[in-house]
Structures are given as C-alpha cells and as structure tokens.
Motif scaffolding. Structure first.
Motif, PDB file in Angstrom:
ATOM      1  N   TYR A  11     -49.636 -42.487  48.317  1.00 30.24           N
ATOM      2  CA  TYR A  11     -48.284 -41.973  48.222  1.00 30.24           C
ATOM      3  C   TYR A  11     -47.529 -42.709  47.126  1.00 30.24           C
ATOM      4  O   TYR A  11     -47.794 -43.870  46.825  1.00 30.24           O
ATOM      5  CB  TYR A  11     -47.547 -42.163  49.555  1.00 30.24           C
ATOM      6  CG  TYR A  11     -48.211 -41.436  50.703  1.00 30.24           C
ATOM      7  CD1 TYR A  11     -48.020 -40.075  50.856  1.00 30.24           C
ATOM      8  CD2 TYR A  11     -49.015 -42.110  51.609  1.00 30.24           C
ATOM      9  CE1 TYR A  11     -48.627 -39.390  51.913  1.00 30.24           C
ATOM     10  CE2 TYR A  11     -49.621 -41.442  52.652  1.00 30.24           C
ATOM     11  CZ  TYR A  11     -49.424 -40.078  52.793  1.00 30.24           C
ATOM     12  OH  TYR A  11     -50.034 -39.421  53.825  1.00 30.24           O
ATOM     13  N   GLU A  15     -41.973 -41.434  48.019  1.00 25.34           N
ATOM     14  CA  GLU A  15     -42.376 -40.854  49.296  1.00 25.34           C
ATOM     15  C   GLU A  15     -42.342 -41.893  50.419  1.00 25.34           C
ATOM     16  O   GLU A  15     -41.903 -41.613  51.532  1.00 25.34           O
ATOM     17  CB  GLU A  15     -43.788 -40.257  49.178  1.00 25.34           C
ATOM     18  CG  GLU A  15     -43.848 -39.018  48.312  1.00 25.34           C
ATOM     19  CD  GLU A  15     -45.269 -38.587  48.024  1.00 25.34           C
ATOM     20  OE1 GLU A  15     -45.480 -37.376  47.900  1.00 25.34           O
ATOM     21  OE2 GLU A  15     -46.159 -39.459  47.946  1.00 25.34           O
ATOM     22  N   LEU A  16     -42.806 -43.091  50.132  1.00 27.10           N
ATOM     23  CA  LEU A  16     -42.766 -44.155  51.138  1.00 27.10           C
ATOM     24  C   LEU A  16     -41.338 -44.529  51.510  1.00 27.10           C
ATOM     25  O   LEU A  16     -41.035 -44.736  52.693  1.00 27.10           O
ATOM     26  CB  LEU A  16     -43.520 -45.382  50.640  1.00 27.10           C
ATOM     27  CG  LEU A  16     -45.037 -45.248  50.583  1.00 27.10           C
ATOM     28  CD1 LEU A  16     -45.639 -46.487  49.931  1.00 27.10           C
ATOM     29  CD2 LEU A  16     -45.599 -45.064  51.979  1.00 27.10           C
ATOM     30  N   SER A  19     -39.822 -41.637  53.684  1.00 25.87           N
ATOM     31  CA  SER A  19     -40.344 -41.612  55.060  1.00 25.87           C
ATOM     32  C   SER A  19     -39.817 -42.805  55.868  1.00 25.87           C
ATOM     33  O   SER A  19     -39.537 -42.679  57.060  1.00 25.87           O
ATOM     34  CB  SER A  19     -41.871 -41.584  55.063  1.00 25.87           C
ATOM     35  OG  SER A  19     -42.394 -42.770  54.529  1.00 25.87           O
ATOM     36  N   SER A  20     -39.653 -43.958  55.231  1.00 25.74           N
ATOM     37  CA  SER A  20     -39.087 -45.122  55.918  1.00 25.74           C
ATOM     38  C   SER A  20     -37.633 -44.874  56.318  1.00 25.74           C
ATOM     39  O   SER A  20     -37.214 -45.244  57.420  1.00 25.74           O
ATOM     40  CB  SER A  20     -39.159 -46.364  55.036  1.00 25.74           C
ATOM     41  OG  SER A  20     -40.494 -46.728  54.821  1.00 25.74           O
TER      42      SER A  20
END
Length: 142
Positions: A11, A15-16, A19-20
């Motif tokens: 990723y 994106e990380l 999502s976090s």
C-alpha cells in the motif's frame, strides 16, 4: 511487443494514513457510545448493589452456620453459634448475627462478645428458619 509493468507490492503511504484515520474515528465513536451507555447505568447506588450486598452477607452467614460446632441461640431473627478457632488461640469462637425485627434496622454481627458491627443496613425483612436434629458423636474407648 507486450510491455510488462512491475506488480504492485503493498500500500502507498496515503492509503495507510487514510485507513488509520478511519479506524481511529470508528474506535473513538465506539468508545464514546460505550461510555455514554455506562453512564446511564447507576449500579453503585441502586437495587443491584443492594442485592449483591445481601447475597454477600447471606453467603457469609451460611458459611458460618455450616461450620458451627454448636448453637446457643436459634430464633427467627438471631443466631449465636460456636465455630472452630479462627484467631489462632486454640479456642472456639462465638459468633452472633441479630436483627431487631423492625423494618429499617440493621443486621448486626458480633465476634467473641466484642463490638457489634453492622453487616447490612436498612434491612426490610430477615427470617431464619431452623431444622434441627441431634447427631450423636462417636466416642473412642479408652
């Protein structure tokens, strides 16, 4: 000719991070709803607390009665019994539980004739029923 692009492996940082952030928002919402729900329950000062306390007192009284060696008083509102040594002096102990019979009065506990302690306050009803039988002891010959 067919061009080959490298396969994507993992990723991206964006994106990380996204999502976090979503996970943190969902966790915060869940924690807030649990906190609000727990505040609506008043378990410390309610009927549940009284019931739990009554069960604790009755369990202690039951344990004492089951370990009793003898009884010197058996009424519907009080019991005095002798139980095995509990303070290490090699002598049996005397325990007394008593309620006056008046609604709102406390159930009291007395150990070896010492200070009378309240074990349950504002007692609405308390009644002991006794079934007794004589059990003959076995004696050993000399």
């Amino acid at each position: 000719m067919i061009s080959r692009t490298p396969a994507r492996r993992g990723y991206t940082l964006v994106e990380l991070m996204l999502s976090s952030a979503i996970t943190a928002a969902l966790t915060g919402g869940l924690a807030s709803s649990l906190y609000i729900a727990s505040q609506s329950l008043d378990v410390a000062d309610g009927e549940w607390q009284d019931t739990r306390e009554a069960h604790r007192v009755l369990a202690t009284l039951n344990r004492d009665v089951q370990s009793a060696l003898s009884f010197s008083e058996l009424t519907s509102t009080s019991v005095t019994m002798e139980v095995p040594d509990r303070d290490g002096d090699d002598a049996a102990e005397t325990i007394r539980y008593s309620w006056s019979g008046t609604v709102g009065d406390p159930l009291t506990y007395q150990f070896n004739g010492g200070t009378v302690q309240t074990v349950a306050g504002d007692v609405q009803s308390f009644s002991l029923e006794w079934v007794s039988r004589l059990i003959e002891g076995v004696t050993r010959g000399s």
